[in-house]
Design an enzyme around this catalytic site. Structure first.
Site, mmCIF file in Angstrom:
data_model
loop_
_atom_site.group_PDB
_atom_site.id
_atom_site.type_symbol
_atom_site.label_atom_id
_atom_site.label_comp_id
_atom_site.label_asym_id
_atom_site.label_seq_id
_atom_site.Cartn_x
_atom_site.Cartn_y
_atom_site.Cartn_z
ATOM 1 N N LEU A 175 0.862 -1.181 0.000
ATOM 2 C CA LEU A 175 0.000 0.000 0.000
ATOM 3 C C LEU A 175 0.899 1.232 0.000
ATOM 4 O O LEU A 175 1.577 1.521 0.985
ATOM 5 C CB LEU A 175 -0.907 -0.021 1.230
ATOM 6 N N ASN A 176 0.910 1.954 -1.126
ATOM 7 C CA ASN A 176 1.897 3.001 -1.372
ATOM 8 C C ASN A 176 1.229 4.338 -1.678
ATOM 9 O O ASN A 176 1.718 5.112 -2.489
ATOM 10 C CB ASN A 176 2.810 2.571 -2.541
ATOM 11 N N GLN A 179 -5.172 3.642 -6.811
ATOM 12 C CA GLN A 179 -6.456 3.506 -6.163
ATOM 13 C C GLN A 179 -7.366 4.638 -6.646
ATOM 14 O O GLN A 179 -6.933 5.538 -7.367
ATOM 15 C CB GLN A 179 -6.312 3.524 -4.637
ATOM 16 N N HIS A 237 -7.377 2.522 2.270
ATOM 17 C CA HIS A 237 -6.878 1.310 1.599
ATOM 18 C C HIS A 237 -7.946 0.240 1.411
ATOM 19 O O HIS A 237 -7.705 -0.766 0.737
ATOM 20 C CB HIS A 237 -5.645 0.743 2.307
ATOM 21 N N ASN A 259 1.364 -2.575 4.527
ATOM 22 C CA ASN A 259 1.761 -1.179 4.399
ATOM 23 C C ASN A 259 3.225 -1.097 4.003
ATOM 24 O O ASN A 259 4.061 -1.827 4.543
ATOM 25 C CB ASN A 259 1.558 -0.437 5.723
ATOM 26 N N ASP A 300 5.343 1.007 4.774
ATOM 27 C CA ASP A 300 6.220 1.479 5.849
ATOM 28 C C ASP A 300 6.373 0.471 6.987
ATOM 29 O O ASP A 300 6.992 0.768 8.015
ATOM 30 C CB ASP A 300 5.735 2.822 6.401
ATOM 31 N N LYS A 331 6.241 5.258 11.647
ATOM 32 C CA LYS A 331 5.226 6.302 11.562
ATOM 33 C C LYS A 331 5.745 7.650 12.047
ATOM 34 O O LYS A 331 5.107 8.678 11.825
ATOM 35 C CB LYS A 331 3.997 5.918 12.401
#
Length: 501
Positions: free
Chosen positions: A113-114, A190, A220, A248, A250, A389
């Site tokens: 998920l970018n 997306q 997402h 994710n 990250d 994060k």
């Protein structure tokens, strides 16, 4: 699959959303507005894609209106902890290594998920382009992981990036540097949905142009529709792929795990969510519950205000969702085609720069757990959840606490305790550039339990932190931690300026 080629968007026939139940009132007005946006575009594939997105948004919007009027709040009395069969302990699964699951790896795709930007950490562009370890970015490490996986197993596991309109252009340029790597990279976007006014419910945008502040990526949970709309889902199924591992970008702990892959194949489960034990740092994380006999994901936003403290209690809700998901590709295709993936709505109230109150309707990818056959959780080791994060997280992953091997971070075996220290860096460290300016080199923290730093503090090189260390520079004061300093269970406050020689 061809190297670094984005699949073209396939043309989907738009379902006629103008049902008799939506011929008047707000629904009709919004439908007219959306049609007006679509009709401003020239004929072609991009118009077809945009039209499909507006139909999907309209479906979400009408659900929002209906639920606003008719839905009942969550009945807290029906909320139960998951049944034993709904969450399986990782240690109980058959332990496998990469060499033992090579045939299964050829049936797997990895999806990151970018869609997020690095703005919260003071960076410009996609968050995946932030340097996190030894001058390497999230995306660099991800490519290394997949490349090593393919080399070690002889498989061909492709890497897929789900971008947003915020990250697509920059990501398209960045992935060019991986052309000669042993990994196939595909990207897709997306959806792009219109913000709508809180008072009139009408879209803020007056044209389909991507003007700042008027459009948003809808969370997402949009993965399923966008994945199908891109044509890439069908392409992967045609190539013999059966599962996709979603995470994710990250989360540096989200690597392909042969144990869970084998578990997917053995059980035939269409959906597996990786969960891990909750700590006090994770009290807001979504958790798997049993609700009316059905496995569901419960997010804090769904919890009645009177029960939020109950939700946060680690003793009652002991696990949380890592957002590492293993999903059947054919099941995604079936559920999207049947339009049965009605994910729990997240109503996000925002205010534009000119003070207009607007609403964004979003969904979470993990909320789909209730729609898949055999869906359940696997309680994995904490090492599989290593998100970055904040700069406090960055402090940990750049330190000697972790070793980097083939793009994967693992806990340094020299650390006595396998728990991760609690690190709280203050506002002076919030942005990446400020953080980097305050550390000449990452401190040694193998024996650190807790670190709190607030105020104007700088660290020189070769600093060692052990036990509990609290450093507080009061307003107007400055503290320099000198080269070679060893702080063991220390509280440092006041004003301290030292020069290295």
């Amino acid at each position: 699959m061809p190297q670094d080629r984005r699949p073209s968007f396939t043309r989907h026939s738009s379902q006629d959303m103008r049902s008799s139940s939506a011929t008047g009132g707000v629904e009709h007005a919004v439908r007219v507005e959306l049609d007006g946006l679509v009709n401003q575009m020239p004929a072609g594939l991009e118009k077809d894609k945009f039209s499909k997105e507006m139909d999907d948004f309209y479906r979400l919007f009408t659900r929002f209106l209906h639920e606003k009027k008719h839905s009942k709040p969550l009945d807290w009395e029906k909320v139960r902890g998951p049944k034993p069969e709904d969450v399986i302990a990782y240690k109980e699964l058959d332990q496998k290594d990469i060499s033992q699951v090579s045939p299964l790896l050829n049936k797997l795709a990895v999806l990151k998920l970018n869609g997020g930007l690095g703005t919260t950490m003071g960076c410009v562009g996609p968050k995946s382009a932030i340097e996190v370890r030894d001058g390497q970015t999230f995306l660099d490490l991800t490519v290394q992981q997949i490349e090593y996986l393919n080399h070690a197993s002889g498989a061909d596991v492709p890497l897929i990036l789900m971008n947003s309109f915020n990250t697509d252009e920059d990501t398209g340029k960045i992935v060019q540097k991986y052309i000669n790597h042993n990994v196939s990279i595909c990207t897709f976007n997306q959806s792009r949905y219109p913000r709508f006014k809180a008072d009139s419910n009408l879209p803020l945008a007056g044209s389909p142009d991507n003007r700042p502040g008027l459009w948003y990526p809808p969370g997402h949970g949009d993965l399923y529709e966008s994945f199908a709309n891109s044509g890439l889902l069908d392409q992967l199924i045609e190539e013999g792929k059966e599962w996709v591992f979603v995470s994710n970008v990250d989360n540096l702990g989200a690597t392909v795990d042969p144990v869970i892959l084998q578990h997917m194949a053995d059980t035939g489960a269409e959906f597996v969510m990786e969960v891990t034990d909750k700590t006090k740092a994770d009290i807001k994380g979504g958790t798997i519950i049993d609700y009316d006999g059905q496995v569901r994901l419960l997010e804090i936003a769904q919890v009645p205000k009177a029960h939020v403290d109950d939700f946060k209690r680690v003793k009652k809700f002991k696990i949380f969702n890592t957002n590492n998901l293993w999903i059947s590709l054919k099941a995604i295709k079936r559920l999207v085609a049947s339009q049965k993936l009605d994910l729990d709505l997240i109503v996000n109230n925002k205010t534009t720069d000119d003070g207009t109150a607007v609403i964004q309707l979003e969904t979470a990818v993990g909320a789909a757990i209730k729609h898949f056959s055999g869906a359940h959780g696997v309680n994995v080791p904490r090492s599989r959840f290593l998100p970055v994060k904040s700069t406090s997280d960055l402090f940990l992953v750049t330190s000697d606490l972790y070793l980097l091997e083939n793009g994967q971070l693992r806990m340094n075996p020299k650390r006595t305790f396998k728990t991760v220290p609690v690190v709280k860096l203050g506002d002076h460290f919030k942005k990446v550039n400020d953080y980097l300016a305050r550390f000449k080199a990452p401190p040694q923290i193998l024996e650190l339990d807790h670190l709190t730093v607030t105020g104007d503090v700088s660290f020189s090189s070769d600093v060692t932190l052990e036990g509990t260390v609290i450093i507080v520079a009061n307003h107007g004061a400055h503290i320099d931690i000198p080269r070679g300093a060893i702080l063991n269970d220390k509280v440092v406050s006041g004003d301290l300026r030292l020069l290295d020689h």
